[in-house]
Design a protein around this motif. Structure first.
Motif, short mmCIF file in Angstrom:
data_model
loop_
_atom_site.label_atom_id
_atom_site.label_comp_id
_atom_site.label_asym_id
_atom_site.label_seq_id
_atom_site.Cartn_x
_atom_site.Cartn_y
_atom_site.Cartn_z
N TYR A 193 -46.95 -7.17 -80.83
CA TYR A 193 -48.36 -7.79 -80.22
C TYR A 193 -48.35 -9.31 -79.85
O TYR A 193 -49.13 -9.75 -79.41
CB TYR A 193 -49.36 -7.40 -81.05
N VAL B 188 -56.12 -4.94 -89.98
CA VAL B 188 -55.94 -4.32 -88.57
C VAL B 188 -57.20 -4.81 -87.79
O VAL B 188 -57.30 -6.00 -87.18
CB VAL B 188 -55.38 -3.29 -88.47
N ASN B 189 -58.10 -3.97 -88.33
CA ASN B 189 -59.64 -4.15 -87.85
C ASN B 189 -60.52 -4.53 -88.77
O ASN B 189 -61.82 -4.21 -88.89
CB ASN B 189 -60.12 -2.92 -86.73
N SER C 158 -57.10 -11.04 -89.15
CA SER C 158 -56.80 -9.62 -89.10
C SER C 158 -55.95 -9.72 -87.74
O SER C 158 -56.17 -10.62 -86.81
CB SER C 158 -58.03 -8.81 -89.05
N LEU C 159 -55.54 -8.68 -87.48
CA LEU C 159 -54.80 -8.55 -85.95
C LEU C 159 -55.89 -8.51 -85.12
O LEU C 159 -55.46 -9.16 -83.98
CB LEU C 159 -54.15 -7.32 -86.05
N GLN C 160 -56.91 -7.80 -85.32
CA GLN C 160 -58.05 -8.09 -84.12
C GLN C 160 -58.66 -9.48 -84.09
O GLN C 160 -58.66 -9.61 -82.99
CB GLN C 160 -59.41 -7.10 -84.79
N LEU D 280 -55.93 -11.46 -82.05
CA LEU D 280 -56.00 -10.94 -80.56
C LEU D 280 -57.10 -11.06 -79.76
O LEU D 280 -57.00 -11.11 -78.42
CB LEU D 280 -55.19 -9.47 -80.40
N ARG E 27 -59.74 -8.60 -79.95
CA ARG E 27 -59.83 -7.56 -79.20
C ARG E 27 -59.59 -6.51 -80.46
O ARG E 27 -58.57 -6.65 -81.31
CB ARG E 27 -59.08 -7.10 -77.97
N VAL F 211 -58.03 -3.35 -82.25
CA VAL F 211 -56.76 -2.60 -81.94
C VAL F 211 -56.69 -1.14 -82.32
O VAL F 211 -57.25 -0.68 -83.32
CB VAL F 211 -55.69 -3.35 -83.03
N ASP F 212 -55.94 -0.44 -81.52
CA ASP F 212 -55.78 0.89 -81.92
C ASP F 212 -54.86 1.28 -83.16
O ASP F 212 -53.84 1.01 -83.31
CB ASP F 212 -54.75 1.53 -80.67
N GLU G 168 -51.93 3.42 -83.26
CA GLU G 168 -50.74 2.70 -82.72
C GLU G 168 -49.96 1.76 -83.68
O GLU G 168 -48.71 2.07 -83.86
CB GLU G 168 -51.11 1.73 -81.50
N VAL G 169 -50.79 1.14 -84.33
CA VAL G 169 -50.29 0.41 -85.65
C VAL G 169 -49.48 1.31 -86.64
O VAL G 169 -48.49 0.80 -87.20
CB VAL G 169 -51.44 -0.58 -86.30
#
Length: 232
Positions: free
Chosen positions: A133, A178-179, A200-202, A205, A207, A209-210, A213-214
């Motif tokens: 990412y 992640v989210n 978090s990854l959200q 980024l 936004r 995240v799916d 997908e992670v």
């Protein structure tokens, strides 16, 4: 021949239920290893990788202090969260919806008998997912887990880790934000570290995240890092 890992996605599952299931698989592997050593069985142990998410819960490892939970029972009830003292290493952490939890129940005799190396391999798999990412995950000296901007005042943790092992069989594992709803971390001193934030990854980024997908990426990175294949 590559070691085989049995993968299961448990979905959203109560922490206690997932813990009991881990304990069952963990105990089975240890019992088999003892039987093999005693010559009473030739059955081989199995490796498992469990993915899941948990409802809001705080867990305290063996080396932690309950003072790092900043809520009393009334506060836990208000935020619809549970609290458990558990048998992994490490201090206190949070799990909740939007966080990918991975529990490898591995017999390290199939891989290498080195817990320090095992932890580094888990970290490297998460770092590989973040790289997909465009996020640079790093290690922070003296701490486990995966971090971002470790050399800056804005250093923040994106993935916590804690494991238990016996006879080289592992349990517990990683919590990858992640989210995640990061406000829940404000009710603890995460991992006992007072001067660093969580992310978090959200958030990184900007936004959502799916999650699937992670999950797919982490499965792929773990298999590549440890050199195993999944059971068909």
């Amino acid at each position: 021949m590559l070691p085989i890992v049995h993968f299961q996605d448990l979905g959203l599952i109560d922490y206690q239920e997932a813990w009991d299931y881990q304990e069952k698989l963990f105990a089975q592997s240890i019992a088999l290893k003892i039987e093999r050593r005693n010559g009473t069985s030739e059955e081989e142990t199995k490796n498992y990788l469990l993915f899941c998410e948990h409802p809001h819960v705080y867990t305290l490892g063996k080396s932690g202090t309950e003072e790092h939970l900043l809520l009393n029972q009334e506060g836990l009830d208000e935020f619809d969260a549970k609290f458990y003292k558990i048998n992994r290493g490490g201090d206190i952490t949070y799990h909740g919806p939007g966080q990918l939890v991975a529990y490898p129940i591995f017999d390290l005799d199939y891989f290498f008998t080195d817990i320090h190396k095992y932890m580094r391999y888990l970290e490297e798999a998460v770092i590989g997912v973040l790289a997909h990412y465009g996020v640079k995950g790093e290690r922070s000296e003296g701490f486990t887990g995966v971090w971002i901007d470790t050399d800056k005042p804005t250093a923040r943790k994106i993935c916590a880790m804690g494991v238990k092992s016996s006879r080289w069989v592992t349990m517990h594992g990683i919590g990858f934000n992640v989210n995640s709803n990061l406000s829940y971390f404000s009710h603890i001193v995460p991992c006992g570290i007072e001067d660093k934030a969580v992310t978090s990854l959200q958030q990184e980024l900007g936004r959502p995240v799916d999650m699937q997908e992670v999950k797919d990426l982490l499965q792929e990175k773990l298999a590549s890092q440890f050199g195993f294949t999944y059971a068909q």
